[in-house]
Design an enzyme around this catalytic site. Structure first.
Site, PDB file in Angstrom:
ATOM      1  N   CYS A  19       0.819  -1.225   0.000  1.00  0.00           N
ATOM      2  CA  CYS A  19       0.000   0.000   0.000  1.00  0.00           C
ATOM      3  C   CYS A  19       0.845   1.263   0.000  1.00  0.00           C
ATOM      4  CB  CYS A  19      -0.917   0.018   1.222  1.00  0.00           C
ATOM      5  SG  CYS A  19      -2.471  -0.846   0.965  1.00  0.00           S
ATOM      6  N   ASP A  35       9.432  33.365 -25.712  1.00  0.00           N
ATOM      7  CA  ASP A  35       8.981  34.302 -26.737  1.00  0.00           C
ATOM      8  C   ASP A  35       9.046  35.702 -26.119  1.00  0.00           C
ATOM      9  OD1 ASP A  35       7.815  35.250 -29.099  1.00  0.00           O
ATOM     10  OD2 ASP A  35       5.818  35.158 -28.220  1.00  0.00           O
ATOM     11  N   ASP A  55       3.074  31.907 -26.279  1.00  0.00           N
ATOM     12  CA  ASP A  55       1.637  32.137 -26.161  1.00  0.00           C
ATOM     13  C   ASP A  55       0.790  30.985 -26.684  1.00  0.00           C
ATOM     14  OD1 ASP A  55       1.840  32.348 -28.879  1.00  0.00           O
ATOM     15  OD2 ASP A  55       1.539  34.511 -28.959  1.00  0.00           O
TER      16      ASP A  55
END
Length: 717
Positions: free
Chosen positions: A372, A414, A611
């Site tokens: 577990c 950018d 973008d």
């Protein structure tokens, strides 16, 4: 997947699926059903998505229920190829909404605990009944566990945790350790209950976002305003948002002005002033003014819904570490069973050891081996991290992306709209024949009523300076040159230096000043008043307020930064020098992609930040593509990750989140395996027994889950 394109899909909300072992049992069972093509399980979301070519949803629900779980909700079939959207988020179900003592696991644990206490009391009062009392107490908890183990084995998961538990408990009864068997079953149920509580807490972190969107909206129709359900709003509808109300849908402001608290969606702590044409996010809070808003997205596609959907999908995408742990656990659990068998049998057979004593130790080893804690160590951390990131506007498409981001060594940005605001701003007002105040006043008079970006910049500057703008007449635009009008009885022209030189003489000193401004990457417009050069207005797309700090955070983390831009070299160099970033300018989209590839060949792990539109080739080529700002469909779907608020500093934050997550995962794995190793040794040498063994497994599971939940807190928490 090719098959998924032509298959229907059903999505189920499953209560009680709180760990990776649960998910494995459900996935194996459903995958073996005829007609099932693909199965995707999200433990963090508590959901299972089934791709099929024709199967009754009740059959799938019954198969899941037979394993001991309950299907809270099943969504309608939808075709993957149609591009339809999922619901804004899963309901939390009864388990998520009810207190722990009213859940199935809670009631079973409480019942087992009461039976264990009663057996202990009865055994003390009537010693002859002690064995039978503890046997009954054990069976109250073990029967449901054993039933689940048998069903899981028949459905393709023979080495389930329930099976190991059942064997250990029955074995303990056979060798006379009935009291310990009952205690072990109770502790196991307590461990399952704690897992469920922790899983619900992690789930609630992201599901709580859906509560940010109000249930009703005030819609304008036929000259009246009335309340309607927010999820009934259609694109193009006009709604009113009163001061203090939450925005019920993504939209654009038609009229009104107000401050808007965007912190619930973007993490931006400072309220933002919004006016006409400004964008609004669903779930943000209107401040002090009434806003009329045109709805731009439906309820299933608003910002909150997309964020929740993205995180849910991301939670279903496993990181490399998680996939390795999954593969490891497939061999680990059977291996533990073999070791336990050898511990129980080998010493008595080969060395004449005591059968009862070594069988007891073998059963304890079986419990120690429950995987577990190990299996939950990675997905728990990743789910918490994805949820924490989403609440701060940091969106990642899965564990693999989360893991990879922390390895970045170069970040390529950018310029326009990423490092800069994407809108020109007035940087300099220069007075030659007139004062700077008059130059701004006359320039603003020429641009009044224009929506051109340069005109907007001049008018914004005039508004900031509280300049009184005189009226103009006979205004006209001269294509490619500038704009002219009559202002205060004078003929005024504002345009490029070349066009202005055709109307008035430009002195050498003025030319020199213009050249300096150009070298700083600024666009210069000259103002001509009655055939004389009155002054100049310089504009530039300025860096975002946090760009310099954000890039410094990356540099301090040892990450190289590069600007990749299609802008002219002079402007790019000026911005690059101001921000302290390497510059590659005058690039086409394919040039950006080529540079990313070159850096990768040099051994760098490259992130491309843009973008999400004109940077698509480079975003796809990079090791990690990060889209900036807005939460648009393109930004969310093109890249591997998105920074919703568009802050450059958030790129460093998303990298830091990745590194903290991986550290957390390594800690979890160390705790899970370390505790098992310690108790394995102490059990074999006879220091610890059955109930400490299961306590060790339960304790490790709780520890790694709580450690993972620390990621829900801000950095440093």
């Amino acid at each position: 997947m090719k098959q998924a394109l032509s298959s229907a899909k059903m999505r189920f909300q499953v209560e009680g699926m709180d760990c990776a072992s649960c998910a494995t049992k459900i996935e194996n069972a459903v995958r073996r059903m005829p007609g099932v093509i693909d199965v995707s399980v999200s433990v963090a979301g508590g959901t299972i998505t089934v791709g099929h070519d024709g199967i009754d949803r009740d059959d799938i629900g019954n198969r899941i229920s037979s394993l001991g779980y309950r299907v809270a909700r099943a969504e309608s079939d939808r075709f993957a190829g149609e591009g339809s959207k999922a619901s804004p988020g899963p309901s939390s179900g009864d388990d998520g909404a009810a207190p722990w003592w009213r859940t199935r696991k809670g009631m079973l644990a409480v019942g087992s605990g009461i039976a264990l206490a009663a057996a202990f009391g009865l055994g003390k009062a009537v010693p002859a009944t002690e064995h039978w009392a503890f046997l009954v107490a054990m069976l109250i908890g073990l029967v449901p566990i054993a039933r689940r183990a048998i069903v899981a084995a028949s459905a393709g998961t023979p080495f389930s945790i329930e099976m190991l538990m059942s064997i250990a408990a029955v074995g303990a009864v056979i060798i006379g350790a009935t009291e310990e068997a009952a205690t072990v079953v109770f502790l196991f149920l307590i461990g399952e209950l704690l897992e469920g509580v922790a899983a619900d807490r992690a789930r609630a972190s992201i599901q709580g976002l859906t509560a940010l969107v109000p249930k009703t909206a005030r819609i304008e129709e036929d000259g009246r305003v009335r309340d309607v359900p927010a999820d009934s709003l259609e694109i193009g509808a006009t709604i009113q948002v009163r001061p203090g109300d939450r925005v019920p849908a993504d939209g654009v402001v038609l009229s009104g002005e107000s401050t808007v608290d965007e912190a619930p969606v973007t993490g931006e702590s400072t309220p933002v002033r919004k006016g006409a044409d400004a964008s609004l996010f669903a779930g943000t809070v209107n401040g002090d003014g009434l806003l009329r808003v045109r709805v731009t997205t439906g309820a299933a596609d608003n910002t909150i819904a997309r964020v929740v959907r993205l995180v849910e999908e991301a939670q279903e995408s496993k990181a490399p570490t998680e996939r390795f742990i999954d593969r490891f656990s497939r061999y680990y659990t059977p291996g533990v069973a073999m070791v336990a068998a050898l511990v129980a049998v080998a010493p008595p057979l080969l060395f004449g050891g005591d059968w009862v004593g070594w069988i007891y130790k073998g059963l304890a080893v079986l419990l120690i081996g429950c995987p577990c804690a190990l299996v939950i160590s990675t997905p728990a951390a990743i789910a918490a991290s994805l949820s924490a990131g989403a609440r701060r506007g940091l969106l990642l498409k899965g564990g693999a992306v989360l893991e990879q981001i922390g390895r970045i060594t170069v970040a390529c940005f950018d310029k326009t709209g990423t490092l800069t605001a994407g809108k020109p701003q007035v940087t300099d007002i220069v007075g030659f024949a007139h004062s700077e105040k008059d130059v701004l006043r006359m320039a603003a008079a020429l641009e009044s009523g224009s929506s051109h970006p340069l005109a907007t910049a001049i008018l914004s500057k005039a508004a900031a300076e509280k300049t009184r703008i005189p009226p103009g007449s006979n205004a006209s635009a001269i294509g490619g040159k500038g704009v002219r009008a009559i202002v205060e009885g004078m003929e005024v022209f504002l345009g490029s230096p070349k066009a202005a030189a055709e109307l008035a003489a430009v002195t050498d000193a003025q030319q020199a000043r213009i050249a300096v401004l150009n070298d700083e990457g600024k666009t210069v417009s000259l103002l001509v008043l009655d055939d004389k050069i009155a002054g100049a207005v310089a504009m530039r797309d300025e860096p975002r307020p946090d760009a310099e700090q954000g890039l410094k955070l990356l540099s301090d983390a040892g990450i190289r930064t590069v600007m990749l831009t299609g802008d002219n070299r002079r402007t790019a160099a000026a911005i690059g020098e101001q921000l302290g970033i390497d510059v590659e300018a005058e690039l086409l989209p394919e040039d950006k992609q080529r540079i990313v590839g070159r850096l990768q060949k040099q051994g760098f792990v490259v992130a491309k930040v843009g973008d999400g539109i004109n940077d698509a080739p480079a975003l796809a080529a990079a090791d990690v593509g990060i889209a900036m700002g807005g939460g648009t469909d393109v930004a969310l779907e093109t890249a591997d990750a998105a920074v919703l608020h568009g802050r450059v500093a958030d790129v460093a934050a998303i990298i830091d989140l990745s590194k903290r997550t991986m550290t957390n995962i390594h800690q979890n794995i160390a705790v899970a395996l370390g505790l098992k190793a310690v108790f394995l040794i102490t059990t074999v040498v006879g220091i610890t027994g059955l109930w400490p063994a299961i306590l060790a497994d339960t304790g490790a599971t709780v520890l790694v889950t709580l450690n993972a939940l620390r990621l829900l807190k801000p950095s440093g928490g």
